[in-house]
Design an enzyme around this catalytic site. Sequence first.
Site, PDB file in Angstrom:
ATOM      1  N   GLU A  31       0.830  -1.197   0.000  1.00  0.00           N
ATOM      2  CA  GLU A  31       0.000   0.000   0.000  1.00  0.00           C
ATOM      3  C   GLU A  31       0.866   1.249   0.000  1.00  0.00           C
ATOM      4  O   GLU A  31       1.978   1.249   0.543  1.00  0.00           O
ATOM      5  CB  GLU A  31      -0.931   0.002   1.216  1.00  0.00           C
ATOM      6  CG  GLU A  31      -1.941  -1.134   1.185  1.00  0.00           C
ATOM      7  CD  GLU A  31      -2.945  -1.088   2.315  1.00  0.00           C
ATOM      8  OE1 GLU A  31      -4.050  -1.626   2.134  1.00  0.00           O
ATOM      9  OE2 GLU A  31      -2.630  -0.517   3.383  1.00  0.00           O
ATOM     10  N   GLU A  70      10.654  -1.673   6.671  1.00  0.00           N
ATOM     11  CA  GLU A  70      11.780  -0.900   7.213  1.00  0.00           C
ATOM     12  C   GLU A  70      12.719  -0.589   6.056  1.00  0.00           C
ATOM     13  O   GLU A  70      13.416  -1.478   5.543  1.00  0.00           O
ATOM     14  CB  GLU A  70      12.494  -1.704   8.297  1.00  0.00           C
ATOM     15  CG  GLU A  70      13.869  -1.199   8.686  1.00  0.00           C
ATOM     16  CD  GLU A  70      13.901   0.272   9.096  1.00  0.00           C
ATOM     17  OE1 GLU A  70      14.649   1.034   8.446  1.00  0.00           O
ATOM     18  OE2 GLU A  70      13.194   0.639  10.044  1.00  0.00           O
ATOM     19  N   CYS A  83      -0.792   7.141   9.621  1.00  0.00           N
ATOM     20  CA  CYS A  83       0.470   6.573  10.098  1.00  0.00           C
ATOM     21  C   CYS A  83       0.222   5.296  10.897  1.00  0.00           C
ATOM     22  O   CYS A  83      -0.589   5.286  11.823  1.00  0.00           O
ATOM     23  CB  CYS A  83       1.195   7.578  10.991  1.00  0.00           C
ATOM     24  SG  CYS A  83       1.830   8.999  10.099  1.00  0.00           S
TER      25      CYS A  83
END
Length: 419
Positions: free
Chosen positions: A94, A170, A377
């Site tokens: 996404e 990450e 977020c």
Amino acid sequence: MDERRPRLALQAVLPADLAAACGIDLTDARRIVSLAHRLGELPARAPATVRRAALDAARAVGEVRTLALVERRASAEDPFVKYAFRLEDGAMVESVRIPLERPGRYSACVSSQVGCALACAFCATGRMGLTRNLEAWEIVEQVRLIRRDLGATVGGGARVHGVLFQGMGEPLANADRVIQAIRVLSEPSAQAIDMRNITVCTAGLPSGIRRLAAEVPAVRLGLSLGSVRPGRRRQLMPIDGAHPLEEVLAAAGEHARATGHAPMWAYTLLADQNDTDEDAASLAALARGFAAQHGISPRISLIPYNAIAASDAPLPSPDGAEDQRAAEDQRAAEERRAAADPFVRSPRLAAFRAVLTAAGVGSIVRYSGGGDVGAACGQLARSQAQVEAQRSGGRGASSRPRAAPDAAVGAPSTPPRPV
């Protein structure tokens, strides 16, 4: 050409590398890279600006690959838009289109991995586990497709002004491909995005932070803190066991001194977890110590927590279903959400910030939009059930979703300013 040699993904190649790979002039290579990014393909016939032999040589060694846009969800609350892209192996990631304060400018929040291995407790992606790294072209293609969607839905010179590596994964655990993607995104013949408008956010990998400073020093650095208390940070962010915050901040200090960029410290406030006055005082002391040691004050960004909904919430009942069944489904969904999300948004944002201010440490409150479509977020994630539903032609599986103008969502033209 050696058929066993993998073909180049032309939207993730720099012109100099393309020229070397197929023995063409650098000027032609720049124009071919530009075609790949502007058109999303190589034209069947060479345009007047590119020699046919050069285009044929590039076609012999490379191709323009793409991702399938399977879902586009525009927030009804603000101008944020979330995209779901299916990769060639069927996995999905996404991305989010974020409006900036200046009209017509947007940031693309992109993913760098399918899932994430770091398991930060307050992040939906961290609960997925890691499937694989994204290739450089898969990262670049997210930006290119968001840019294309901007042209179709907003128009009027709207453009991707910046890129934020804070989607799924990450980034610094995939540093080779992320750095290559950054170089391509900033290449004038490709996406032409100023490196100063690119931010890489990390949970804390010191070696990757140092690589950013050495290899792409114009790029900005963001750090997710979680907590500045070692024991609590380790509970929220297991990476702290391998790389304690002290070690991470030492690398961030080296980055700041080498680049001149102040790091952004992202602090997500969680009720009864990291939001006390003592937590705020500890954060302020750490920021002052960082500034004293490295000569640059960090920019503290306070983030209200965004709830993580249960990924297996039931679909709405079919038309004509009994009210009792609908109520049972709703209760079951709420129970799953409660079990899946142990955190609550802190009510102490103003009090926390007041402690920072009293200590002489500035901060902003980040506006994290798109919460109604799971674009805020910490909310990006795709469960295996969702992937299978998209593969089988479930709702939202169209590879060419309707592109409604942003004005149709009834949102303001610019997001609220940080406070």
